[in-house]
Motif scaffolding. Sequence first.
Motif, PDB file in Angstrom:
ATOM      1  N   SER A 132       0.826  -1.208   0.000  1.00 18.00           N
ATOM      2  CA  SER A 132       0.000   0.000   0.000  1.00 18.00           C
ATOM      3  C   SER A 132       0.861   1.258   0.000  1.00 18.00           C
ATOM      4  O   SER A 132       0.476   2.274  -0.585  1.00 18.00           O
ATOM      5  CB  SER A 132      -0.954  -0.001   1.194  1.00 18.00           C
ATOM      6  OG  SER A 132      -0.256   0.195   2.403  1.00 18.00           O
ATOM      7  N   THR A 173       2.151   1.563  -3.635  1.00 20.70           N
ATOM      8  CA  THR A 173       1.121   1.907  -4.624  1.00 20.70           C
ATOM      9  C   THR A 173       0.237   3.063  -4.168  1.00 20.70           C
ATOM     10  O   THR A 173      -0.913   3.144  -4.598  1.00 20.70           O
ATOM     11  CB  THR A 173       0.238   0.682  -4.927  1.00 20.70           C
ATOM     12  OG1 THR A 173      -0.416   0.282  -3.711  1.00 20.70           O
ATOM     13  CG2 THR A 173       1.042  -0.458  -5.485  1.00 20.70           C
ATOM     14  N   PHE A 174       0.738   3.955  -3.347  1.00 24.01           N
ATOM     15  CA  PHE A 174      -0.115   5.041  -2.867  1.00 24.01           C
ATOM     16  C   PHE A 174      -0.482   6.027  -3.972  1.00 24.01           C
ATOM     17  O   PHE A 174      -1.466   6.751  -3.856  1.00 24.01           O
ATOM     18  CB  PHE A 174       0.522   5.776  -1.683  1.00 24.01           C
ATOM     19  CG  PHE A 174       1.613   6.732  -2.057  1.00 24.01           C
ATOM     20  CD1 PHE A 174       1.318   8.050  -2.327  1.00 24.01           C
ATOM     21  CD2 PHE A 174       2.933   6.320  -2.119  1.00 24.01           C
ATOM     22  CE1 PHE A 174       2.320   8.944  -2.664  1.00 24.01           C
ATOM     23  CE2 PHE A 174       3.933   7.192  -2.440  1.00 24.01           C
ATOM     24  CZ  PHE A 174       3.627   8.508  -2.726  1.00 24.01           C
ATOM     25  N   ALA A 222      -4.455   5.759  -5.983  1.00 27.79           N
ATOM     26  CA  ALA A 222      -5.094   5.978  -4.689  1.00 27.79           C
ATOM     27  C   ALA A 222      -6.031   4.851  -4.287  1.00 27.79           C
ATOM     28  O   ALA A 222      -5.979   4.379  -3.161  1.00 27.79           O
ATOM     29  CB  ALA A 222      -5.846   7.292  -4.708  1.00 27.79           C
ATOM     30  N   GLY A 278      -4.107   1.580  -3.365  1.00 25.57           N
ATOM     31  CA  GLY A 278      -3.408   1.707  -2.091  1.00 25.57           C
ATOM     32  C   GLY A 278      -4.345   1.670  -0.900  1.00 25.57           C
ATOM     33  O   GLY A 278      -4.053   1.040   0.115  1.00 25.57           O
ATOM     34  N   VAL A 279      -5.491   2.330  -1.022  1.00 28.43           N
ATOM     35  CA  VAL A 279      -6.456   2.358   0.077  1.00 28.43           C
ATOM     36  C   VAL A 279      -7.089   0.981   0.264  1.00 28.43           C
ATOM     37  O   VAL A 279      -7.269   0.522   1.397  1.00 28.43           O
ATOM     38  CB  VAL A 279      -7.530   3.445  -0.169  1.00 28.43           C
ATOM     39  CG1 VAL A 279      -8.650   3.349   0.842  1.00 28.43           C
ATOM     40  CG2 VAL A 279      -6.898   4.818  -0.122  1.00 28.43           C
ATOM     41  N   ALA A 321      -1.971   8.079   0.388  1.00 24.60           N
ATOM     42  CA  ALA A 321      -2.939   8.094  -0.710  1.00 24.60           C
ATOM     43  C   ALA A 321      -3.829   9.338  -0.630  1.00 24.60           C
ATOM     44  O   ALA A 321      -4.064  10.008  -1.643  1.00 24.60           O
ATOM     45  CB  ALA A 321      -3.788   6.833  -0.689  1.00 24.60           C
ATOM     46  N   SER A 326      -1.744  12.495  -1.441  1.00 24.87           N
ATOM     47  CA  SER A 326      -1.461  12.648  -2.872  1.00 24.87           C
ATOM     48  C   SER A 326      -2.704  13.095  -3.624  1.00 24.87           C
ATOM     49  O   SER A 326      -2.608  13.881  -4.578  1.00 24.87           O
ATOM     50  CB  SER A 326      -0.910  11.343  -3.458  1.00 24.87           C
ATOM     51  OG  SER A 326      -1.899  10.344  -3.468  1.00 24.87           O
ATOM     52  N   ASN A 327      -3.873  12.638  -3.202  1.00 21.86           N
ATOM     53  CA  ASN A 327      -5.113  13.112  -3.836  1.00 21.86           C
ATOM     54  C   ASN A 327      -5.369  14.582  -3.541  1.00 21.86           C
ATOM     55  O   ASN A 327      -5.789  15.336  -4.426  1.00 21.86           O
ATOM     56  CB  ASN A 327      -6.306  12.279  -3.372  1.00 21.86           C
ATOM     57  CG  ASN A 327      -6.398  10.965  -4.089  1.00 21.86           C
ATOM     58  OD1 ASN A 327      -5.818  10.794  -5.156  1.00 21.86           O
ATOM     59  ND2 ASN A 327      -7.117  10.028  -3.505  1.00 21.86           N
TER      60      ASN A 327
END
Length: 94
Positions: free
Chosen positions: A28, A31-32, A35, A38-39, A81, A84-85
Amino acid sequence: MSNVDVSNDIDIKDNRKCIVSLVLGILSIITFIVAYLGVILSIIGLIYGFLGLKEVNRFKQNGKRKAVTGITCCFLGIFLAFMSNIIAVYAIFS
């Protein structure tokens, strides 16, 4: 005297749910950027981590550090995640 290998009947084993939580927590974090992936990995890892931690305490197994590390990595993956969003949305609308 013979060389007979004596082993204990009671072997304390690592809890597999703790190992799964640790692996999913690390994935996770990696791969954040994607999104949702990762979540999703983080949520599944948290479930396995808490279940594994419960089993470790109940059945006196090894793996408590792995469970705690996995849970921490999962929370970090969720945090990264979402951050980054937020940064992506801020960059788009600025």
